[in-house]
Design a protein around this motif. Structure first.
Motif, mmCIF file in Angstrom:
data_model
loop_
_atom_site.group_PDB
_atom_site.id
_atom_site.type_symbol
_atom_site.label_atom_id
_atom_site.label_comp_id
_atom_site.label_asym_id
_atom_site.label_seq_id
_atom_site.Cartn_x
_atom_site.Cartn_y
_atom_site.Cartn_z
ATOM 1 N N ILE A 10 17.022 -11.000 3.171
ATOM 2 C CA ILE A 10 16.074 -11.266 2.096
ATOM 3 C C ILE A 10 16.588 -12.360 1.153
ATOM 4 C CG2 ILE A 10 14.822 -10.251 0.158
ATOM 5 C CD1 ILE A 10 15.329 -7.510 1.536
ATOM 6 N N VAL A 11 15.737 -13.337 0.880
ATOM 7 C CA VAL A 11 15.992 -14.308 -0.181
ATOM 8 C C VAL A 11 15.276 -13.773 -1.414
ATOM 9 C CG1 VAL A 11 15.774 -16.685 -0.960
ATOM 10 C CG2 VAL A 11 16.128 -16.198 1.474
ATOM 11 N N LYS A 12 16.042 -13.234 -2.350
ATOM 12 C CA LYS A 12 15.443 -12.585 -3.515
ATOM 13 C C LYS A 12 14.998 -13.622 -4.552
ATOM 14 C CE LYS A 12 18.076 -8.334 -2.826
ATOM 15 N NZ LYS A 12 19.033 -7.344 -3.394
ATOM 16 N N ASP A 13 13.832 -13.355 -5.121
ATOM 17 C CA ASP A 13 13.246 -14.226 -6.141
ATOM 18 C C ASP A 13 13.248 -15.681 -5.672
ATOM 19 O OD1 ASP A 13 12.009 -14.840 -8.496
ATOM 20 O OD2 ASP A 13 13.807 -14.705 -9.753
ATOM 21 N N ALA A 14 12.761 -15.878 -4.442
ATOM 22 C CA ALA A 14 12.821 -17.209 -3.832
ATOM 23 C C ALA A 14 11.997 -18.235 -4.594
ATOM 24 C CB ALA A 14 12.340 -17.130 -2.382
ATOM 25 N N GLY A 15 10.959 -17.800 -5.305
ATOM 26 C CA GLY A 15 10.118 -18.748 -6.016
ATOM 27 C C GLY A 15 10.815 -19.459 -7.156
ATOM 28 N N SER A 16 11.854 -18.846 -7.715
ATOM 29 C CA SER A 16 12.542 -19.448 -8.857
ATOM 30 C C SER A 16 13.812 -20.200 -8.435
ATOM 31 C CB SER A 16 12.912 -18.363 -9.876
ATOM 32 O OG SER A 16 13.890 -17.486 -9.336
ATOM 33 N N LYS A 17 14.141 -20.218 -7.144
ATOM 34 C CA LYS A 17 15.374 -20.868 -6.682
ATOM 35 C C LYS A 17 15.096 -22.261 -6.167
ATOM 36 C CE LYS A 17 17.838 -16.618 -5.444
ATOM 37 N NZ LYS A 17 18.388 -15.772 -4.360
ATOM 38 N N ALA A 18 16.070 -23.146 -6.345
ATOM 39 C CA ALA A 18 15.979 -24.485 -5.774
ATOM 40 C C ALA A 18 16.037 -24.389 -4.257
ATOM 41 C CB ALA A 18 17.123 -25.361 -6.286
ATOM 42 N N ILE A 19 15.408 -25.337 -3.567
ATOM 43 C CA ILE A 19 15.413 -25.312 -2.104
ATOM 44 C C ILE A 19 16.841 -25.407 -1.574
ATOM 45 C CG2 ILE A 19 14.542 -26.415 -0.016
ATOM 46 C CD1 ILE A 19 12.236 -27.522 -1.670
ATOM 47 N N PHE A 34 0.856 -1.181 0.000
ATOM 48 C CA PHE A 34 0.000 0.000 0.000
ATOM 49 C C PHE A 34 0.892 1.230 0.000
ATOM 50 C CE2 PHE A 34 -2.314 3.346 2.279
ATOM 51 C CZ PHE A 34 -3.505 3.385 1.572
ATOM 52 N N ALA A 35 0.672 2.144 -0.934
ATOM 53 C CA ALA A 35 1.516 3.340 -1.063
ATOM 54 C C ALA A 35 0.645 4.575 -1.247
ATOM 55 C CB ALA A 35 2.491 3.189 -2.229
ATOM 56 N N GLY A 36 -0.126 4.912 -0.206
ATOM 57 C CA GLY A 36 -0.969 6.099 -0.259
ATOM 58 C C GLY A 36 -2.093 5.937 -1.257
ATOM 59 N N ASP A 37 -2.027 6.672 -2.360
ATOM 60 C CA ASP A 37 -3.065 6.575 -3.388
ATOM 61 C C ASP A 37 -2.689 5.604 -4.498
ATOM 62 O OD1 ASP A 37 -1.008 8.044 -4.428
ATOM 63 O OD2 ASP A 37 -2.257 9.625 -5.293
ATOM 64 N N LYS A 38 -1.637 4.767 -4.229
ATOM 65 C CA LYS A 38 -1.192 3.786 -5.223
ATOM 66 C C LYS A 38 -1.037 2.416 -4.575
ATOM 67 C CE LYS A 38 2.455 6.174 -6.171
ATOM 68 N NZ LYS A 38 3.743 6.617 -6.760
ATOM 69 N N LEU A 39 -1.089 1.396 -5.395
ATOM 70 C CA LEU A 39 -0.842 0.032 -4.944
ATOM 71 C C LEU A 39 0.303 -0.532 -5.780
ATOM 72 C CD1 LEU A 39 -2.009 -2.182 -3.019
ATOM 73 C CD2 LEU A 39 -3.221 -3.080 -5.015
ATOM 74 N N LEU A 40 1.373 -0.928 -5.116
ATOM 75 C CA LEU A 40 2.520 -1.503 -5.818
ATOM 76 C C LEU A 40 2.337 -3.013 -5.905
ATOM 77 C CD1 LEU A 40 5.462 0.451 -4.104
ATOM 78 C CD2 LEU A 40 4.033 1.135 -6.041
ATOM 79 N N SER A 41 2.347 -3.553 -7.108
ATOM 80 C CA SER A 41 2.223 -4.991 -7.325
ATOM 81 C C SER A 41 3.539 -5.519 -7.882
ATOM 82 C CB SER A 41 1.081 -5.288 -8.306
ATOM 83 O OG SER A 41 -0.151 -4.806 -7.805
ATOM 84 N N PHE A 42 4.085 -6.557 -7.243
ATOM 85 C CA PHE A 42 5.420 -7.055 -7.594
ATOM 86 C C PHE A 42 5.338 -8.308 -8.460
ATOM 87 C CE2 PHE A 42 5.774 -4.777 -3.544
ATOM 88 C CZ PHE A 42 6.709 -3.811 -3.891
ATOM 89 N N THR A 43 6.279 -8.426 -9.372
ATOM 90 C CA THR A 43 6.273 -9.551 -10.311
ATOM 91 C C THR A 43 7.142 -10.704 -9.844
ATOM 92 O OG1 THR A 43 8.052 -8.481 -11.570
ATOM 93 C CG2 THR A 43 5.789 -8.050 -12.271
ATOM 94 N N ARG A 44 7.844 -10.541 -8.726
ATOM 95 C CA ARG A 44 8.602 -11.656 -8.157
ATOM 96 C C ARG A 44 8.451 -11.587 -6.633
ATOM 97 N NH1 ARG A 44 14.838 -9.381 -8.799
ATOM 98 N NH2 ARG A 44 14.996 -8.521 -6.681
#
Length: 442
Positions: free
Chosen positions: A322-331, A295-305
């Protein structure tokens, strides 16, 4: 012309810091990229690099000084060919009005002395001795590292003699100290009664601490603890939280973890349940992108990763690498990365980009036997997943009552950005990934 070296903003939330240690002295020549000092921020102790070349003409802030405002002059640099003896120390000015200089992108704020009238007010830079932790009224002067090590080993710093500048206690001084060797300090007497102050106009006045004559000690809050207190108070007061809980059967996930660890043992990789939950949350955020938002005031930021911040407890508080782009990484990659991040977090060696940001958080207290809890959202993120302990419980499996290993997970959602139905869809997806864990390695 001399150059004013100012206290840098080493993180977006940093307003002040502790000048932990100078690595240069007056008369030393420095070049761009040379490490000049170590600065303790609200999250870590970081190195401060020079942007310009020259000779240190003056050090305005002594090492160990706490509460140095961002933008305050900490030293003066004489340019090449300039007579160091003739250089006048740059005035500190108002930190709030200090203009960012060209070195801002590297975390530094250095400018040419005398070029900005607003930044050159006559107020001197703070040079007083650092405020220190106290025990029964006695002041203890110690480096941040020494404080952390003493706290971890149960050493009372009041009984340790310092060998650093001004009697400051450093790491080497703790070598011969024994846990609890110093006598317990006597509590300060209760203050004399004073007339009650007029009621504050605020609707919710601050609660004042009172010791009621009970023996106690006082410890000055670290920069990290102050930031945690401020940010979590703001989150709880300003962010409307909605909490959603699901029970998750872990038997299949635990079985798969055992099989994977057997296969990965030759590589020296050992997966934890937490590693698999990080992957499950990241994949759930990918499947339900309406929850991967801010939530960013009058905007909503939606992330692609999905960049997952993971809560790690350290001696001075809490940090979320932070584990960045965790969805695309092997466990296995997540496991290796988390061990590295957590280790360096406890040593205070994370770079800002390794703990700032993230699109959602995960906090696991299952190892402490906590069955269920509701975590506070880490702003500006839109959600955090709170993980409880996996335990044997009666559970319905195939319409029959059985004993299964079950874990409770509670999602905290920012209701300004995430509707209850969308939060429920994320919790459902998270449960499905955990109960059908082969989808995590597909």
């Amino acid at each position: 012309m001399s150059i004013a070296i100012r206290m840098p903003a080493l993180s977006p939330t940093m307003e002040e810091g502790t000048l932990a240690r100078w690595l240069v002295k007056v008369g030393d020549k420095v070049s761009s990229g040379d490490i000049m000092a170590e600065i303790e921020t609200d999250k870590a102790t970081m190195e401060f690099e020079a942007v310009d070349e020259g000779v240190i003409a003056d050090i305005a802030v002594a090492e160990g000084t706490e509460g140095v405002k961002v933008g305050a002059v900490i030293a003066t640099l004489a340019e090449e060919g300039e007579d160091v003896a003739s250089v006048k120390p740059a005035s500190s000015g108002n930190a709030a009005s200090a203009e960012p200089a060209q070195g801002a992108s590297s975390g530094q704020s250095q400018d040419v002395a005398g070029t900005d009238a607003k930044a050159q007010s006559p107020s001197p830079a703070p040079t007083q001795a650092p405020a220190q932790s106290s025990t029964g009224g006695a002041r203890v002067v110690a480096s941040p590292l020494a404080k952390r090590l003493a706290a971890a080993d149960g050493i009372d710093l009041a009984g340790v003699k310092g060998s650093g500048p001004g009697g400051r206690i450093v790491k080497a001084d703790l070598a011969g100290a024994k846990s609890g060797a110093a006598p317990a300090a006597q509590a300060a007497p209760a203050p004399a009664a004073t007339p009650a102050p007029a009621p504050a106009p605020a609707a919710t006045p601050a609660i004042q601490a009172q010791d009621f004559g009970i023996p106690h000690t006082e410890d000055k809050l670290s920069s990290m603890r102050k930031t945690i207190a401020r940010r979590l108070s703001e989150s709880k007061q300003q962010v409307p939280h909605i909490y959603l809980t699901v029970d998750i059967r872990l038997d299949a996930l635990l079985k798969l973890r055992g099989e994977l660890n057997g296969a990965l043992a030759p590589q020296g990789v050992k997966l934890s349940v937490n590693d698999m939950l990080i992957k499950a949350l990241a994949k759930a955020l990918t499947v339900e992108p309406k929850c991967n938002v801010q939530f960013a005031g009058d905007k909503l930021l939606s992330f692609t990763r999905a960049d997952v911040s993971v809560a790690v407890s350290i001696p001075s508080g809490l940090i979320t690498p932070i584990v960045k782009d965790a969805g695309s990484k092997a466990i296995s990659a997540i496991s290796t990365e988390m061990k590295d991040l957590a280790g360096r977090a406890r040593e205070g060696k994370l770079a800002p980009e390794e703990y700032q940001g993230g699109t959602a958080s995960l906090s696991n207290m299952g190892m402490y036997g906590i069955k269920q809890f509701q975590a506070i959202i880490n702003p500006p993120q839109g959600m955090i997943m709170a993980i409880g302990a996996g335990e044997k419980r009666p559970y319905i499996v195939d319409d029959a009552l059985q004993i299964a290993t079950v874990m409770s997970a509670t999602g905290s959602f920012d209701h300004r950005a995430i509707d209850g139905a969308d939060g429920a869809a994320l919790m459902k997806a998270f449960k499905e990934f955990c109960e059908a864990p082969l989808s995590l390695v597909a």
